[in-house]
Design an enzyme around this catalytic site. Sequence first.
Site, PDB file in Angstrom:
ATOM      1  N   ASP A 104       0.845  -1.194   0.000  1.00 22.09           N
ATOM      2  CA  ASP A 104       0.000   0.000   0.000  1.00 22.09           C
ATOM      3  C   ASP A 104       0.878   1.241   0.000  1.00 22.09           C
ATOM      4  OD1 ASP A 104      -3.216   0.348   0.693  1.00 22.09           O
ATOM      5  OD2 ASP A 104      -2.034   2.133   1.173  1.00 22.09           O
ATOM      6  N   TYR A 106     -12.120   8.057 -14.215  1.00 21.63           N
ATOM      7  CA  TYR A 106     -12.190   6.721 -13.592  1.00 21.63           C
ATOM      8  C   TYR A 106     -12.785   5.693 -14.557  1.00 21.63           C
ATOM      9  CZ  TYR A 106     -13.438   3.408  -9.792  1.00 21.63           C
ATOM     10  OH  TYR A 106     -13.590   2.310  -8.970  1.00 21.63           O
ATOM     11  N   SER A 120     -14.060  -2.024 -12.787  1.00 19.51           N
ATOM     12  CA  SER A 120     -15.267  -1.510 -12.123  1.00 19.51           C
ATOM     13  C   SER A 120     -16.410  -1.531 -13.128  1.00 19.51           C
ATOM     14  CB  SER A 120     -15.040  -0.070 -11.657  1.00 19.51           C
ATOM     15  OG  SER A 120     -16.265   0.539 -11.300  1.00 19.51           O
ATOM     16  N   ASP A 127       4.128   2.505  -4.018  1.00 19.83           N
ATOM     17  CA  ASP A 127       3.296   3.359  -4.857  1.00 19.83           C
ATOM     18  C   ASP A 127       3.224   2.685  -6.224  1.00 19.83           C
ATOM     19  OD1 ASP A 127       2.233   5.234  -6.562  1.00 19.83           O
ATOM     20  OD2 ASP A 127       3.493   6.886  -5.866  1.00 19.83           O
ATOM     21  N   VAL A 128       2.016   2.275  -6.630  1.00 20.87           N
ATOM     22  CA  VAL A 128       1.902   1.486  -7.867  1.00 20.87           C
ATOM     23  C   VAL A 128       2.208   2.286  -9.129  1.00 20.87           C
ATOM     24  CG1 VAL A 128       0.253  -0.158  -6.876  1.00 20.87           C
ATOM     25  CG2 VAL A 128      -0.604   1.854  -8.120  1.00 20.87           C
ATOM     26  N   LYS A 166     -10.868   2.428 -15.900  1.00 23.25           N
ATOM     27  CA  LYS A 166     -11.383   1.092 -15.578  1.00 23.25           C
ATOM     28  C   LYS A 166     -11.735   0.310 -16.838  1.00 23.25           C
ATOM     29  CE  LYS A 166     -11.193   0.818 -11.062  1.00 23.25           C
ATOM     30  NZ  LYS A 166     -10.112   0.000 -10.464  1.00 23.25           N
TER      31      LYS A 166
HETATM   32  P1  NDP Z   1     -10.170   2.392  -0.771  1.00 21.63           P
HETATM   33  O1  NDP Z   1      -9.990   3.826  -1.060  1.00 21.63           O
HETATM   34  O2  NDP Z   1     -10.885   1.957   0.463  1.00 21.63           O
HETATM   35  O3  NDP Z   1      -8.749   1.643  -0.798  1.00 21.63           O
HETATM   36  C1  NDP Z   1      -7.837   1.870  -1.827  1.00 21.63           C
HETATM   37  C2  NDP Z   1      -6.444   1.589  -1.317  1.00 21.63           C
HETATM   38  O4  NDP Z   1      -5.522   1.835  -2.408  1.00 21.63           O
HETATM   39  C3  NDP Z   1      -6.048   2.525  -0.165  1.00 21.63           C
HETATM   40  O5  NDP Z   1      -5.436   1.795   0.876  1.00 21.63           O
HETATM   41  C4  NDP Z   1      -5.068   3.477  -0.833  1.00 21.63           C
HETATM   42  O6  NDP Z   1      -4.047   3.938   0.022  1.00 21.63           O
HETATM   43  C5  NDP Z   1      -4.442   2.581  -1.876  1.00 21.63           C
HETATM   44  N1  NDP Z   1      -3.759   3.359  -2.913  1.00 21.63           N
HETATM   45  C6  NDP Z   1      -4.165   4.510  -3.497  1.00 21.63           C
HETATM   46  N2  NDP Z   1      -3.245   4.947  -4.368  1.00 21.63           N
HETATM   47  C7  NDP Z   1      -2.228   4.067  -4.331  1.00 21.63           C
HETATM   48  C8  NDP Z   1      -0.984   3.961  -4.989  1.00 21.63           C
HETATM   49  N3  NDP Z   1      -0.582   4.883  -5.879  1.00 21.63           N
HETATM   50  N4  NDP Z   1      -0.177   2.913  -4.707  1.00 21.63           N
HETATM   51  C9  NDP Z   1      -0.550   1.987  -3.799  1.00 21.63           C
HETATM   52  N5  NDP Z   1      -1.714   2.031  -3.141  1.00 21.63           N
HETATM   53  C10 NDP Z   1      -2.551   3.047  -3.395  1.00 21.63           C
HETATM   54  O7  NDP Z   1     -10.883   1.805  -2.086  1.00 21.63           O
HETATM   55  P2  NDP Z   1     -11.730   0.479  -2.324  1.00 21.63           P
HETATM   56  O8  NDP Z   1     -11.301  -0.594  -1.417  1.00 21.63           O
HETATM   57  O9  NDP Z   1     -13.141   0.861  -2.393  1.00 21.63           O
HETATM   58  O10 NDP Z   1     -11.280   0.133  -3.823  1.00 21.63           O
HETATM   59  C11 NDP Z   1     -10.362  -0.882  -4.148  1.00 21.63           C
HETATM   60  C12 NDP Z   1     -10.396  -1.093  -5.655  1.00 21.63           C
HETATM   61  O11 NDP Z   1     -11.714  -1.489  -6.055  1.00 21.63           O
HETATM   62  C13 NDP Z   1     -10.072   0.165  -6.454  1.00 21.63           C
HETATM   63  O12 NDP Z   1      -9.340  -0.190  -7.624  1.00 21.63           O
HETATM   64  C14 NDP Z   1     -11.430   0.673  -6.829  1.00 21.63           C
HETATM   65  O13 NDP Z   1     -11.385   1.484  -7.970  1.00 21.63           O
HETATM   66  C15 NDP Z   1     -12.174  -0.628  -7.073  1.00 21.63           C
HETATM   67  N6  NDP Z   1     -13.617  -0.525  -7.016  1.00 21.63           N
HETATM   68  C16 NDP Z   1     -14.255  -0.098  -5.876  1.00 21.63           C
HETATM   69  C17 NDP Z   1     -15.635  -0.014  -5.846  1.00 21.63           C
HETATM   70  C18 NDP Z   1     -16.390   0.418  -4.641  1.00 21.63           C
HETATM   71  O14 NDP Z   1     -17.623   0.541  -4.751  1.00 21.63           O
HETATM   72  N7  NDP Z   1     -15.770   0.639  -3.509  1.00 21.63           N
HETATM   73  C19 NDP Z   1     -16.432  -0.368  -7.037  1.00 21.63           C
HETATM   74  C20 NDP Z   1     -15.663  -0.796  -8.159  1.00 21.63           C
HETATM   75  C21 NDP Z   1     -14.306  -0.876  -8.126  1.00 21.63           C
HETATM   76  P3  NDP Z   1      -4.208   5.380   0.780  1.00 21.63           P
HETATM   77  O15 NDP Z   1      -5.399   5.236   1.639  1.00 21.63           O
HETATM   78  O16 NDP Z   1      -2.916   5.533   1.506  1.00 21.63           O
HETATM   79  O17 NDP Z   1      -4.420   6.382  -0.327  1.00 21.63           O
END
Ligand code: NDP
Length: 244
Positions: free
Chosen positions: A38, A152, A139, A60-61, A156
Amino acid sequence: MTGLIEGRTAVVTGAARGIGEAIARLLAEHGANVVVADLDAERARATADDLPAALGVGCDVTDEQAVDALVHRARAEFGSLDIFVNNAGITRDASLRKMRVEDFEAVVDVHLKGTWLGVRAASALMREAGSGSIVNISSLSGKSGNPGQTNYSAAKAGIVGLTKAAAKELAHHDIRVNAVQPGLIRTAMTEAMPPEVFAEREAAIPMQRAGEPVEVAGAVLFLASDLSSYMTGGVLEVGGGRLM
Ligand code: NDP
Protein backbone atom coordinates in the site's frame (compact mmCIF):
# COMPACT_ATOMS: atom_id res chain seq x y z
CA MET A 1 -13.69 -24.88 2.10
CA THR A 2 -10.16 -23.73 2.94
CA GLY A 3 -6.69 -24.22 1.49
CA LEU A 4 -7.56 -23.45 -2.15
CA ILE A 5 -4.19 -21.72 -2.63
CA GLU A 6 -2.15 -23.41 0.08
CA GLY A 7 1.52 -22.35 0.13
CA ARG A 8 1.24 -19.96 -2.82
CA THR A 9 2.47 -16.39 -2.64
CA ALA A 10 0.07 -13.55 -3.38
CA VAL A 11 0.68 -9.82 -3.68
CA VAL A 12 -2.28 -7.46 -3.29
CA THR A 13 -1.84 -3.73 -4.01
CA GLY A 14 -3.80 -1.08 -2.14
CA ALA A 15 -4.40 -3.74 0.50
CA ALA A 16 -4.16 -1.75 3.73
CA ARG A 17 -7.93 -1.22 3.78
CA GLY A 18 -11.19 -1.74 1.91
CA ILE A 19 -11.56 -4.31 -0.85
CA GLY A 20 -7.79 -4.93 -0.99
CA GLU A 21 -7.70 -5.78 2.71
CA ALA A 22 -10.63 -8.18 2.30
CA ILE A 23 -8.85 -9.85 -0.63
CA ALA A 24 -5.60 -10.17 1.34
CA ARG A 25 -7.49 -11.67 4.28
CA LEU A 26 -9.42 -14.24 2.20
CA LEU A 27 -6.31 -15.30 0.27
CA ALA A 28 -4.48 -15.74 3.60
CA GLU A 29 -7.41 -17.75 5.02
CA HIS A 30 -7.08 -20.06 2.01
CA GLY A 31 -3.43 -20.76 2.72
CA ALA A 32 -1.49 -18.13 0.77
CA ASN A 33 1.50 -16.16 1.99
CA VAL A 34 0.36 -12.62 1.35
CA VAL A 35 2.23 -9.40 0.67
CA VAL A 36 0.05 -6.47 1.68
CA ALA A 37 1.29 -3.53 -0.44
CA ASP A 38 0.00 0.00 0.00
CA LEU A 39 0.97 3.62 -0.44
CA ASP A 40 0.69 3.88 3.33
CA ALA A 41 3.48 1.55 4.57
CA GLU A 42 2.52 1.91 8.23
CA ARG A 43 -1.08 0.83 7.60
CA ALA A 44 0.09 -1.97 5.29
CA ARG A 45 2.21 -3.37 8.11
CA ALA A 46 -0.65 -3.05 10.59
CA THR A 47 -3.00 -4.93 8.24
CA ALA A 48 -0.39 -7.63 7.60
CA ASP A 49 0.22 -8.07 11.35
CA ASP A 50 -3.37 -9.19 11.64
CA LEU A 51 -3.00 -12.00 9.04
CA PRO A 52 -1.40 -15.46 9.46
CA ALA A 53 1.55 -15.35 6.99
CA ALA A 54 1.77 -11.84 5.67
CA LEU A 55 4.23 -9.05 5.07
CA GLY A 56 3.25 -5.38 4.86
CA VAL A 57 5.24 -3.14 2.51
CA GLY A 58 4.99 0.39 1.20
CA CYS A 59 4.58 0.62 -2.57
CA ASP A 60 3.30 3.36 -4.86
CA VAL A 61 1.90 1.49 -7.87
CA THR A 62 2.69 4.40 -10.19
CA ASP A 63 6.41 4.03 -9.44
CA GLU A 64 8.07 1.59 -11.85
CA GLN A 65 11.01 0.81 -9.57
CA ALA A 66 8.81 0.34 -6.52
CA VAL A 67 6.56 -2.16 -8.35
CA ASP A 68 9.56 -4.11 -9.66
CA ALA A 69 11.03 -4.15 -6.14
CA LEU A 70 7.69 -5.36 -4.75
CA VAL A 71 7.53 -8.53 -6.84
CA HIS A 72 11.17 -9.37 -6.13
CA ARG A 73 10.64 -8.80 -2.40
CA ALA A 74 7.64 -11.15 -2.44
CA ARG A 75 9.64 -13.90 -4.13
CA ALA A 76 12.69 -13.37 -1.90
CA GLU A 77 10.53 -13.50 1.23
CA PHE A 78 8.29 -16.46 0.38
CA GLY A 79 10.11 -18.30 -2.45
CA SER A 80 7.68 -17.73 -5.33
CA LEU A 81 5.19 -15.31 -6.85
CA ASP A 82 2.00 -17.08 -7.86
CA ILE A 83 -0.82 -14.52 -7.56
CA PHE A 84 -0.79 -10.76 -8.18
CA VAL A 85 -3.87 -8.62 -7.57
CA ASN A 86 -3.91 -5.08 -8.99
CA ASN A 87 -6.37 -3.42 -6.63
CA ALA A 88 -4.95 0.00 -5.64
CA GLY A 89 -7.25 2.83 -6.62
CA ILE A 90 -8.31 6.42 -6.15
CA THR A 91 -11.15 8.65 -7.33
CA ARG A 92 -11.07 12.33 -8.29
CA ASP A 93 -14.70 12.82 -9.34
CA ALA A 94 -15.86 15.99 -11.10
CA SER A 95 -17.96 16.95 -14.11
CA LEU A 96 -16.09 17.47 -17.38
CA ARG A 97 -16.62 21.17 -16.86
CA LYS A 98 -14.81 21.11 -13.50
CA MET A 99 -12.32 18.26 -13.82
CA ARG A 100 -8.71 19.41 -13.99
CA VAL A 101 -6.09 17.70 -16.13
CA GLU A 102 -4.33 16.73 -12.86
CA ASP A 103 -7.47 14.85 -11.74
CA PHE A 104 -7.55 12.95 -15.01
CA GLU A 105 -3.86 12.14 -14.94
CA ALA A 106 -3.81 11.07 -11.28
CA VAL A 107 -6.63 8.56 -11.77
CA VAL A 108 -5.29 7.16 -15.05
CA ASP A 109 -1.84 6.90 -13.48
CA VAL A 110 -2.90 4.87 -10.44
CA HIS A 111 -5.42 2.59 -12.16
CA LEU A 112 -4.15 2.12 -15.68
CA LYS A 113 -0.41 2.72 -15.49
CA GLY A 114 -0.31 1.11 -12.03
CA THR A 115 -2.08 -2.02 -13.28
CA TRP A 116 0.12 -2.18 -16.37
CA LEU A 117 3.26 -1.93 -14.22
CA GLY A 118 1.91 -4.66 -11.94
CA VAL A 119 1.04 -6.98 -14.83
CA ARG A 120 4.44 -6.41 -16.42
CA ALA A 121 6.48 -6.95 -13.26
CA ALA A 122 4.48 -9.94 -11.99
CA SER A 123 4.38 -11.70 -15.36
CA ALA A 124 8.16 -11.39 -15.73
CA LEU A 125 8.67 -13.54 -12.62
CA MET A 126 5.72 -15.84 -13.39
CA ARG A 127 7.17 -16.53 -16.85
CA GLU A 128 10.34 -17.80 -15.20
CA ALA A 129 8.25 -20.10 -13.01
CA GLY A 130 5.97 -21.18 -15.86
CA SER A 131 2.68 -20.37 -14.10
CA GLY A 132 0.70 -17.68 -12.32
CA SER A 133 -2.61 -15.88 -11.97
CA ILE A 134 -3.08 -12.11 -12.23
CA VAL A 135 -6.35 -10.46 -11.22
CA ASN A 136 -7.09 -6.84 -12.10
CA ILE A 137 -9.77 -4.86 -10.31
CA SER A 138 -11.79 -2.91 -12.87
CA SER A 139 -15.27 -1.51 -12.12
CA LEU A 140 -18.78 -1.57 -13.55
CA SER A 141 -18.09 2.14 -14.06
CA GLY A 142 -15.75 1.02 -16.85
CA LYS A 143 -18.59 -0.93 -18.49
CA SER A 144 -21.36 1.63 -18.23
CA GLY A 145 -19.61 4.98 -17.70
CA ASN A 146 -20.58 7.03 -14.65
CA PRO A 147 -21.25 10.76 -14.95
CA GLY A 148 -18.64 12.67 -12.94
CA GLN A 149 -16.14 9.86 -13.51
CA THR A 150 -14.81 10.38 -17.04
CA ASN A 151 -11.30 9.79 -15.69
CA TYR A 152 -12.19 6.72 -13.59
CA SER A 153 -14.50 5.12 -16.17
CA ALA A 154 -11.86 5.52 -18.87
CA ALA A 155 -9.16 3.98 -16.69
CA LYS A 156 -11.38 1.09 -15.58
CA ALA A 157 -12.43 0.33 -19.19
CA GLY A 158 -8.74 0.48 -20.12
CA ILE A 159 -8.00 -2.19 -17.52
CA VAL A 160 -10.34 -4.56 -19.39
CA GLY A 161 -8.42 -4.05 -22.66
CA LEU A 162 -5.12 -4.46 -20.85
CA THR A 163 -6.37 -7.66 -19.20
CA LYS A 164 -7.40 -9.22 -22.52
CA ALA A 165 -4.22 -8.24 -24.38
CA ALA A 166 -2.01 -9.52 -21.55
CA ALA A 167 -4.08 -12.73 -21.31
CA LYS A 168 -3.39 -13.44 -24.98
CA GLU A 169 0.34 -12.70 -24.63
CA LEU A 170 0.80 -14.79 -21.51
CA ALA A 171 -1.51 -17.79 -22.03
CA HIS A 172 1.19 -20.03 -23.51
CA HIS A 173 3.32 -19.42 -20.39
CA ASP A 174 0.42 -20.78 -18.30
CA ILE A 175 -0.15 -17.33 -16.80
CA ARG A 176 -3.83 -16.39 -16.58
CA VAL A 177 -4.99 -12.77 -16.48
CA ASN A 178 -8.57 -11.94 -15.52
CA ALA A 179 -10.51 -8.93 -14.22
CA VAL A 180 -13.27 -8.29 -11.72
CA GLN A 181 -15.79 -5.49 -12.10
CA PRO A 182 -17.30 -4.64 -8.72
CA GLY A 183 -20.47 -2.59 -8.55
CA LEU A 184 -21.31 -0.48 -5.51
CA ILE A 185 -19.23 -1.80 -2.58
CA ARG A 186 -19.27 -0.40 0.94
CA THR A 187 -15.76 1.06 1.57
CA ALA A 188 -14.09 4.39 2.40
CA MET A 189 -14.14 5.15 -1.34
CA THR A 190 -17.94 4.97 -1.55
CA GLU A 191 -18.46 6.48 1.90
CA ALA A 192 -17.00 9.65 0.34
CA MET A 193 -20.03 9.81 -2.00
CA PRO A 194 -22.91 12.15 -1.11
CA PRO A 195 -25.45 9.98 0.80
CA GLU A 196 -28.25 10.77 -1.68
CA VAL A 197 -26.10 9.57 -4.62
CA PHE A 198 -25.20 6.39 -2.72
CA ALA A 199 -28.89 5.76 -1.94
CA GLU A 200 -29.91 6.38 -5.55
CA ARG A 201 -27.27 3.94 -6.85
CA GLU A 202 -28.23 1.34 -4.25
CA ALA A 203 -31.92 1.58 -5.20
CA ALA A 204 -31.03 0.76 -8.84
CA ILE A 205 -29.41 -2.57 -7.89
CA PRO A 206 -31.66 -5.63 -8.47
CA MET A 207 -30.40 -7.20 -5.21
CA GLN A 208 -31.29 -3.87 -3.56
CA ARG A 209 -28.15 -3.50 -1.48
CA ALA A 210 -24.52 -2.46 -1.80
CA GLY A 211 -21.95 -5.25 -1.73
CA GLU A 212 -19.40 -5.97 0.99
CA PRO A 213 -15.63 -6.10 0.28
CA VAL A 214 -15.50 -9.83 1.08
CA GLU A 215 -17.99 -10.48 -1.73
CA VAL A 216 -15.47 -9.05 -4.22
CA ALA A 217 -12.71 -11.04 -2.53
CA GLY A 218 -14.62 -14.28 -3.23
CA ALA A 219 -14.47 -13.66 -6.99
CA VAL A 220 -10.76 -12.82 -6.73
CA LEU A 221 -10.05 -16.04 -4.80
CA PHE A 222 -11.86 -18.02 -7.51
CA LEU A 223 -9.78 -16.40 -10.27
CA ALA A 224 -6.56 -16.76 -8.26
CA SER A 225 -7.12 -20.47 -7.60
CA ASP A 226 -7.16 -23.56 -9.82
CA LEU A 227 -10.97 -23.54 -9.68
CA SER A 228 -10.72 -21.16 -12.67
CA SER A 229 -7.87 -23.04 -14.41
CA TYR A 230 -9.45 -22.76 -17.89
CA MET A 231 -10.33 -19.06 -17.62
CA THR A 232 -8.22 -16.23 -18.96
CA GLY A 233 -9.08 -12.79 -20.35
CA GLY A 234 -12.38 -13.00 -18.48
CA VAL A 235 -14.28 -10.26 -16.67
CA LEU A 236 -16.42 -11.22 -13.68
CA GLU A 237 -19.11 -8.74 -12.64
CA VAL A 238 -19.76 -8.52 -8.89
CA GLY A 239 -22.59 -6.03 -8.76
CA GLY A 240 -25.75 -7.59 -7.35
CA GLY A 241 -27.21 -7.72 -10.86
CA ARG A 242 -26.54 -4.07 -11.67
CA LEU A 243 -25.91 -3.32 -15.39
CA MET A 244 -26.19 -6.94 -16.52
P1 NDP B 1 -10.17 2.39 -0.77
O1 NDP B 1 -9.99 3.83 -1.06
O2 NDP B 1 -10.89 1.96 0.46
O3 NDP B 1 -8.75 1.64 -0.80
C1 NDP B 1 -7.84 1.87 -1.83
C2 NDP B 1 -6.44 1.59 -1.32
O4 NDP B 1 -5.52 1.83 -2.41
C3 NDP B 1 -6.05 2.53 -0.16
O5 NDP B 1 -5.44 1.79 0.88
C4 NDP B 1 -5.07 3.48 -0.83
O6 NDP B 1 -4.05 3.94 0.02
C5 NDP B 1 -4.44 2.58 -1.88
N1 NDP B 1 -3.76 3.36 -2.91
C6 NDP B 1 -4.17 4.51 -3.50
N2 NDP B 1 -3.25 4.95 -4.37
C7 NDP B 1 -2.23 4.07 -4.33
C8 NDP B 1 -0.98 3.96 -4.99
N3 NDP B 1 -0.58 4.88 -5.88
N4 NDP B 1 -0.18 2.91 -4.71
C9 NDP B 1 -0.55 1.99 -3.80
N5 NDP B 1 -1.71 2.03 -3.14
C10 NDP B 1 -2.55 3.05 -3.39
O7 NDP B 1 -10.88 1.81 -2.09
P2 NDP B 1 -11.73 0.48 -2.32
O8 NDP B 1 -11.30 -0.59 -1.42
O9 NDP B 1 -13.14 0.86 -2.39
O10 NDP B 1 -11.28 0.13 -3.82
C11 NDP B 1 -10.36 -0.88 -4.15
C12 NDP B 1 -10.40 -1.09 -5.66
O11 NDP B 1 -11.71 -1.49 -6.06
C13 NDP B 1 -10.07 0.16 -6.45
O12 NDP B 1 -9.34 -0.19 -7.62
C14 NDP B 1 -11.43 0.67 -6.83
O13 NDP B 1 -11.39 1.48 -7.97
C15 NDP B 1 -12.17 -0.63 -7.07
N6 NDP B 1 -13.62 -0.52 -7.02
C16 NDP B 1 -14.26 -0.10 -5.88
C17 NDP B 1 -15.63 -0.01 -5.85
C18 NDP B 1 -16.39 0.42 -4.64
O14 NDP B 1 -17.62 0.54 -4.75
N7 NDP B 1 -15.77 0.64 -3.51
C19 NDP B 1 -16.43 -0.37 -7.04
C20 NDP B 1 -15.66 -0.80 -8.16
C21 NDP B 1 -14.31 -0.88 -8.13
P3 NDP B 1 -4.21 5.38 0.78
O15 NDP B 1 -5.40 5.24 1.64
O16 NDP B 1 -2.92 5.53 1.51
O17 NDP B 1 -4.42 6.38 -0.33
